[in-house]
Design an enzyme around this catalytic site. Structure first.
Site, PDB file in Angstrom:
ATOM      1  N   GLU A 124       0.838  -1.201   0.000  1.00 21.21           N
ATOM      2  CA  GLU A 124       0.000   0.000   0.000  1.00 21.21           C
ATOM      3  C   GLU A 124       0.871   1.249   0.000  1.00 21.21           C
ATOM      4  OE1 GLU A 124      -2.830   2.524   3.040  1.00 21.21           O
ATOM      5  OE2 GLU A 124      -2.023   0.578   3.637  1.00 21.21           O
TER       6      GLU A 124
ATOM      7  N   ASP B 166      -7.193   0.998   0.713  1.00 25.25           N
ATOM      8  CA  ASP B 166      -5.865   0.423   0.946  1.00 25.25           C
ATOM      9  C   ASP B 166      -5.547  -0.679  -0.061  1.00 25.25           C
ATOM     10  OD1 ASP B 166      -5.769   2.085   3.139  1.00 25.25           O
ATOM     11  OD2 ASP B 166      -6.067   0.499   4.622  1.00 25.25           O
TER      12      ASP B 166
ATOM     13  N   ASP C 188       0.826   3.947  -3.228  1.00 26.66           N
ATOM     14  CA  ASP C 188       0.472   5.359  -3.105  1.00 26.66           C
ATOM     15  C   ASP C 188       1.377   6.211  -3.992  1.00 26.66           C
ATOM     16  OD1 ASP C 188      -0.781   7.730  -1.608  1.00 26.66           O
ATOM     17  OD2 ASP C 188       1.343   7.987  -1.174  1.00 26.66           O
TER      18      ASP C 188
ATOM     19  N   GLU D 150      -4.417   0.598  -3.515  1.00 26.91           N
ATOM     20  CA  GLU D 150      -3.021   1.030  -3.559  1.00 26.91           C
ATOM     21  C   GLU D 150      -2.073  -0.160  -3.460  1.00 26.91           C
ATOM     22  OE1 GLU D 150      -3.082   5.541  -1.815  1.00 26.91           O
ATOM     23  OE2 GLU D 150      -3.156   3.909  -0.342  1.00 26.91           O
TER      24      GLU D 150
END
Length: 233
Positions: free
Chosen positions: A49, A122, A53, A125
């Protein structure tokens, strides 16, 4: 959906087949699942995650830079911020059915975590991070072309853009002006729904009108229409 079925779905729907299937499993694994299965190796999705991002930020920035060669930095930044809103990631997780592949603990499954926005944000990502590590930016771009980027030509991302502030900034660039929003019309629709029409005026000169299901949405639509008119001049 079983893991084998989910992998087959990714292949048939997005032409994605992971070379390192451990990355895919990690991206879809919640911590509670590992707590309940201590004999299973591997990690939960959190490290992926973190990576995903950053991959999203770069991918969206590059997409906008290439697609809109005449946009200035402020326009590009505002649209990028709208597109990487984590609230939108939950939506696209559902669009891509990533929620169906998540490995959850029994308690989380029973509590409805599979459809919880915070988890789906979450997982989106984490999946992007896993796909990047496995196949690079090009594979990520192809996946985004079929999901998030496909929504750019709709009004999906408008909900994350503050058109009223943008209009105020543009109009007051050379000095103070009086900006006024008025509710011009209200219609009662079926099923107790309402439709509002709002206008935006500057120094008593009407610039544009917009409609929406609430006064707030109608004013936002009016501001968006006014901005479009001003940018076309």
């Amino acid at each position: 959906m079983s893991q084998d079925s989910f992998k087959q779905y990714l292949l048939s729907e997005f032409n994605i087949q992971f070379n390192n299937e451990t990355l895919l499993l990690e991206a879809l694994t919640q911590r509670n699942y590992l707590n309940e299965h201590p004999d299973e190796p591997g990690r939960d999705y959190q490290r992926l995650e973190f990576l995903g991002d950053s991959v999203m930020q770069v991918s969206v920035a590059e997409y906008l830079f290439k697609r809109y060669p005449n946009w200035h930095e402020g326009q590009l930044t505002e649209m990028r911020i709208a597109m990487v809103q984590t609230r939108s990631f939950a939506h696209f997780s559902r669009v891509a059915h990533l929620n169906e592949g998540i490995r959850l603990g029994k308690g989380e499954e029973m509590s409805g975590a599979r459809d919880r926005d915070s988890l789906l944000e979450d997982i989106w990502e984490a999946f992007i991070g896993a796909l990047y590590l496995d196949q690079g930016f090009e594979a990520v771009r192809k996946f985004l072309d079929q999901t998030l980027f496909a929504a750019v030509d709709t009004d999906f991302f408008d909900r994350f853009i503050d058109f009223k502030s943008r209009l105020q900034e543009k109009l007051q660039k050379n000095g103070a002006v009086d900006i006024d929003y008025r509710t011009e019309n209200e219609q009662q629709l079926s099923h107790n729904a309402q439709l509002f029409e709002a206008s935006v005026s500057v120094d008593d000169h009407e610039l544009a009108r917009g409609t929406g299901k609430s006064i707030k949405d109608a004013e936002k639509a009016a501001a968006r229409a006014a901005l479009k008119l001003l940018e076309e001049k």
